[in-house]
Design a protein around this motif. Structure first.
Motif, mmCIF file in Angstrom:
data_model
loop_
_atom_site.group_PDB
_atom_site.id
_atom_site.type_symbol
_atom_site.label_atom_id
_atom_site.label_comp_id
_atom_site.label_asym_id
_atom_site.label_seq_id
_atom_site.Cartn_x
_atom_site.Cartn_y
_atom_site.Cartn_z
ATOM 1 N N LYS A 288 27.408 -11.778 0.406
ATOM 2 C CA LYS A 288 26.435 -12.766 0.887
ATOM 3 C C LYS A 288 26.618 -12.977 2.397
ATOM 4 O O LYS A 288 25.640 -13.050 3.141
ATOM 5 N N ILE B 275 23.853 -12.408 5.307
ATOM 6 C CA ILE B 275 23.509 -13.470 6.257
ATOM 7 C C ILE B 275 23.815 -13.013 7.677
ATOM 8 O O ILE B 275 23.075 -13.308 8.615
ATOM 9 N N THR C 233 16.513 -21.430 13.972
ATOM 10 C CA THR C 233 16.739 -20.703 12.716
ATOM 11 C C THR C 233 17.880 -19.716 12.873
ATOM 12 O O THR C 233 18.752 -19.592 11.995
ATOM 13 N N ASN D 225 21.092 -21.658 12.925
ATOM 14 C CA ASN D 225 21.434 -22.135 11.575
ATOM 15 C C ASN D 225 21.987 -20.999 10.713
ATOM 16 O O ASN D 225 22.901 -21.208 9.921
ATOM 17 N N LEU D 226 21.402 -19.804 10.869
ATOM 18 C CA LEU D 226 21.914 -18.651 10.126
ATOM 19 C C LEU D 226 23.357 -18.334 10.555
ATOM 20 O O LEU D 226 24.198 -17.988 9.715
ATOM 21 N N SER D 227 23.648 -18.465 11.827
ATOM 22 C CA SER D 227 25.017 -18.230 12.304
ATOM 23 C C SER D 227 25.979 -19.268 11.742
ATOM 24 O O SER D 227 27.111 -18.943 11.359
ATOM 25 N N LEU D 228 25.534 -20.518 11.680
ATOM 26 C CA LEU D 228 26.372 -21.574 11.077
ATOM 27 C C LEU D 228 26.589 -21.315 9.587
ATOM 28 O O LEU D 228 27.702 -21.487 9.070
ATOM 29 N N ASP D 229 25.515 -20.909 8.892
ATOM 30 C CA ASP D 229 25.638 -20.570 7.469
ATOM 31 C C ASP D 229 26.618 -19.413 7.279
ATOM 32 O O ASP D 229 27.415 -19.413 6.341
ATOM 33 N N LEU D 230 26.549 -18.437 8.180
ATOM 34 C CA LEU D 230 27.459 -17.296 8.109
ATOM 35 C C LEU D 230 28.907 -17.768 8.218
ATOM 36 O O LEU D 230 29.771 -17.334 7.451
ATOM 37 N N ASN E 210 30.129 -20.722 7.434
ATOM 38 C CA ASN E 210 30.491 -21.436 6.203
ATOM 39 C C ASN E 210 30.773 -20.479 5.056
ATOM 40 O O ASN E 210 31.753 -20.643 4.313
ATOM 41 N N VAL E 211 29.920 -19.473 4.905
ATOM 42 C CA VAL E 211 30.101 -18.515 3.815
ATOM 43 C C VAL E 211 31.366 -17.688 4.027
ATOM 44 O O VAL E 211 32.114 -17.410 3.083
#
Length: 192
Positions: free
Chosen positions: A108, A112, A141, A144-149, A151-152
């Motif tokens: 995942k 991302i 966006t 946010n994708l970098s932040l999600d990355l 976290n994951v």
């Protein structure tokens, strides 16, 4: 050792004038006798303290606590072995699931990461031309994708560490079950 002692005796002023006239073999024998006597005396006093009057004491086989000492004999039964094998199997199953979850999180994170890279590249190129509300939204966006990355990836690392820990516990449980099986076969040779 003896040659050093003999040399020391011959050169010592405390031995008098006759030390150099004593044959070496007699000195060796005398030194060996003295050494043996000291060795045996030390051994006897070390292992048999009751030979010395000032150290005599009665031996007591009673417990210093008011409760009597209880001893028990434990044998490893078939149920004990099965319980340890089941525990090891459960831990290996948990380790497999934890490793599977860690791998899924890694996949995942990779997806991302690719999306974040494309989104960041597009947003950077778009913002170089001109700034508009739509382009700022694209940049948000991408951010946010970098932040999600991040976290994951953090969750994937934690899942990987958890899987490693469970595998270590599973290895220990497997070793314990194997040792219990060996002991069971010693305790109950008819089951071999």
């Amino acid at each position: 050792f003896f040659s050093q002692c003999i040399t020391a005796l011959r050169t010592s002023s405390h031995c008098g004038l006759y030390a150099d006239r004593i044959p070496t073999e007699i000195m060796k024998t005398t030194l060996l006798s003295i050494y043996s006597i000291l060795y045996y005396a030390a051994t006897v006093t070390s292992f048999c303290p009751s030979y010395l009057p000032q150290q005599q004491r009665p031996l007591s086989f009673t417990s210093p606590s008011p409760q009597p000492i209880k001893s028990a004999l434990y044998v490893v039964t078939e149920e004990d072995v099965l319980a340890l094998v089941e525990e090891a199997e459960d831990l290996w199953a948990k380790a497999y699931e934890a490793r599977k979850a860690a791998n899924e999180l890694s996949e995942k994170a990779e997806a991302i990461g690719k999306d974040a890279e494309v989104s960041t590249t597009d947003a950077t190129e778009a913002l170089k031309q001109s700034i508009s509300l739509e382009k700022v939204a694209d940049a948000t966006t991408a951010q946010n994708l970098s932040l999600d990355l991040g976290n994951v990836l953090e969750k994937a690392v934690m899942a990987q560490e958890e899987a490693d820990e469970i595998e270590v516990r599973a290895e220990k449980a497997l070793a314990a079950s194997e040792a219990a099986l060996e002991q069971h076969l010693i305790d109950f040779p008819e089951n071999a």
